[in-house]
Design an enzyme around this catalytic site. Structure first.
Site, PDB file in Angstrom:
ATOM      1  N   HIS A  13       0.823  -1.072  -0.209  1.00  0.00           N
ATOM      2  CA  HIS A  13      -0.433   0.072  -0.248  1.00  0.00           C
ATOM      3  C   HIS A  13       1.394   1.065  -0.101  1.00  0.00           C
ATOM      4  CE1 HIS A  13      -4.032   1.856   1.376  1.00  0.00           C
ATOM      5  NE2 HIS A  13      -2.939   2.461   1.173  1.00  0.00           N
ATOM      6  N   HIS A  15       1.687   4.978  -1.595  1.00  0.00           N
ATOM      7  CA  HIS A  15       1.028   6.470  -2.769  1.00  0.00           C
ATOM      8  C   HIS A  15       2.381   7.336  -2.958  1.00  0.00           C
ATOM      9  CE1 HIS A  15      -3.256   6.145  -0.966  1.00  0.00           C
ATOM     10  NE2 HIS A  15      -2.444   5.637   0.185  1.00  0.00           N
ATOM     11  N   HIS A 136     -10.543   1.391   1.417  1.00  0.00           N
ATOM     12  CA  HIS A 136     -10.543   2.151   2.242  1.00  0.00           C
ATOM     13  C   HIS A 136     -11.883   1.893   3.807  1.00  0.00           C
ATOM     14  CE1 HIS A 136      -9.145   5.886   4.401  1.00  0.00           C
ATOM     15  NE2 HIS A 136     -10.299   6.025   4.799  1.00  0.00           N
ATOM     16  N   HIS A 172      -4.793  -0.152   5.507  1.00  0.00           N
ATOM     17  CA  HIS A 172      -4.130  -0.060   7.255  1.00  0.00           C
ATOM     18  C   HIS A 172      -5.275   0.188   8.046  1.00  0.00           C
ATOM     19  CE1 HIS A 172      -7.202   3.121   5.182  1.00  0.00           C
ATOM     20  NE2 HIS A 172      -6.397   3.421   4.315  1.00  0.00           N
TER      21      HIS A 172
HETATM   22  O1  DOR Z   1      -3.518   9.563   5.534  1.00  0.00           O
HETATM   23  C1  DOR Z   1      -3.579   9.500   4.465  1.00  0.00           C
HETATM   24  N1  DOR Z   1      -3.392   9.835   3.217  1.00  0.00           N
HETATM   25  N2  DOR Z   1      -4.455   8.435   3.910  1.00  0.00           N
HETATM   26  C2  DOR Z   1      -5.490   8.532   2.904  1.00  0.00           C
HETATM   27  O2  DOR Z   1      -6.145   7.186   3.007  1.00  0.00           O
HETATM   28  C3  DOR Z   1      -4.869   8.672   1.940  1.00  0.00           C
HETATM   29  C4  DOR Z   1      -3.274   9.307   1.841  1.00  0.00           C
HETATM   30  C5  DOR Z   1      -3.065   9.938   1.300  1.00  0.00           C
HETATM   31  O3  DOR Z   1      -3.384   9.544  -0.405  1.00  0.00           O
HETATM   32  O4  DOR Z   1      -2.551  10.808   1.552  1.00  0.00           O
HETATM   33 ZN    ZN Z   2      -3.634   5.207   1.202  1.00  0.00          ZN
END
Ligand code: DOR
Ligand code: ZN
Length: 344
Positions: A13, A15, A136, A172
């Site tokens: 997971h 980003h 999510h 998460h």
């Molecule tokens: O804290 C988070 N940041 N939770 C998420 O679900 C997305 C993520 C983000 O893309 O910044």
């Molecule tokens: Zn995430």
């Protein structure tokens, strides 16, 4: 000096964003992991096969020589996505999941799903074609500390009944309730666990002043939940695996009257997990959690290479340069005990 050698781990997971944030974050991740499952919540989100392919190429192009990294892609589910897109994704070798963001649950989720019933045909197709659903798992109303449990009660319980063969990852997870629910279901439901939820609880966010760099979603919970997650991650149960949820936001976007949700852990993600497992004397359980369970769940081969950690105290940087912006890493300036041998 004590060392710990693991099969190379993966991050299920992650980003990465685009532009300057991507350029650095993908290389930080590639130093820690062999593969990662890339989240699709860009602006605009990744909702087509072509967009996923193009994003994968941008990720690969941002790698510096010597960083060998395999990004695996997800699609962003919307109310209007077609079943054909799901069929194409399921047949695509590098797209291995689709992500459910309830609309307005988190960062860049405005285009997400407004009512789960709208995507029932997509979920049916995912079940039929074997495409994993990453979730999510939060509702968008009610007390923010209760939104994960409310999602389990209102939505996930029903999804498990309505789609008994759909492979799902509750992403998460943050609560004992989530641990218990995942354990009670069959092998088609698994969960990822972040370093911040293993290492911290809500006091780190709120006691003695608001610390925006500990703000993520789902938000940090009570310490009893942190302990439940540590127990689950180190239990040897193959339903629990590593997913860092590392999410870079610039310093300005975090240190604001309305700061973004997300913590940047990619710079030292495996080292954070080692710290967490060492805190409960469970380092012998780290390899299965970090290197086996996720690959097994996604029915991918385990990695061949190895990664070595050394017990060598070091300090996290206060700030990381990201092109013309800056990102404050999770636990900036704090000491860590374990370090990647390649870094030492
Ligand atoms: O804290 C988070 N940041 N939770 C998420 O679900 C997305 C993520 C983000 O893309 O910044
Ligand atoms: Zn995430």
């Amino acid at each position: 000096m004590k060392t710990l050698t693991l099969t190379q781990p993966d991050d299920w997971h992650l980003h990465l964003r685009d532009g300057a944030l991507l350029s650095r974050s993908v290389n930080d991740s590639a130093r820690q992991f062999k593969r990662a499952l890339i989240m699709p919540n860009l602006c605009p989100p990744i909702t087509t096969i072509a967009a996923a392919e193009a994003y994968r190429q941008r990720i690969l192009a941002a790698l510096v020589p010597g960083n060998d990294f395999d990004p695996l892609m997800t699609l962003y589910l919307t109310d209007t996505m077609t079943v054909e897109t799901i069929q194409q994704a399921a047949a695509h070798p590098q797209i291995i999941a689709a992500k459910l963001y309830p609309a307005h649950a988190t960062t860049n989720s405005a285009a997400g799903v407004s009512d789960i019933k709208h995507i029932y045909p997509l979920l049916e197709a995912m079940q039929t074609h074997g495409l994993t659903l990453c979730i999510h798992g939060e509702v968008t109303h009610g007390d923010i500390f209760d939104r994960e449990k409310a999602f389990i009660d209102s939505t996930l319980t029903r999804l498990c009944q309505d789609f008994p063969r759909l492979r799902m990852v509750l992403e998460h997870i943050t609560t004992q309730d989530a641990v218990d629910f995942v354990c009670a279901q069959g092998p088609q439901l698994a969960a990822s666990i972040t370093p911040q939820h293993l290492l911290f609880h809500r006091n780190q966010l709120l006691a003695g002043g608001i610390k925006p760099h500990f703000y993520c979603l789902p938000v940090l919970k009570r310490q009893c939940h942190q302990h439940a997650l540590l127990k689950a991650a180190s239990s040897g149960n193959a339903k629990f695996f590593l997913g860092s949820d590392s999410a870079p936001h610039s310093l300005d976007a975090k240190q604001s009257a309305c700061g973004c949700a997300g913590t940047y852990s990619a710079y030292s993600a495996l080292e954070f997990y080692a710290q967490a497992f060492a805190s409960i004397d469970a380092l012998d359980k780290l390899e299965a959690f970090a290197s086996f369970h996720g690959a097994d769940f996604y029915r991918l081969p385990r990695n061949q290479g190895q990664t070595t950690l050394v017990e060598k105290p070091w300090q996290l940087p206060e700030i990381l340069p990201f092109g013309d912006t800056e990102v404050v890493p999770l636990a900036a300036g704090e000491p860590l005990t374990w370090q990647l041998a390649a870094k030492a």
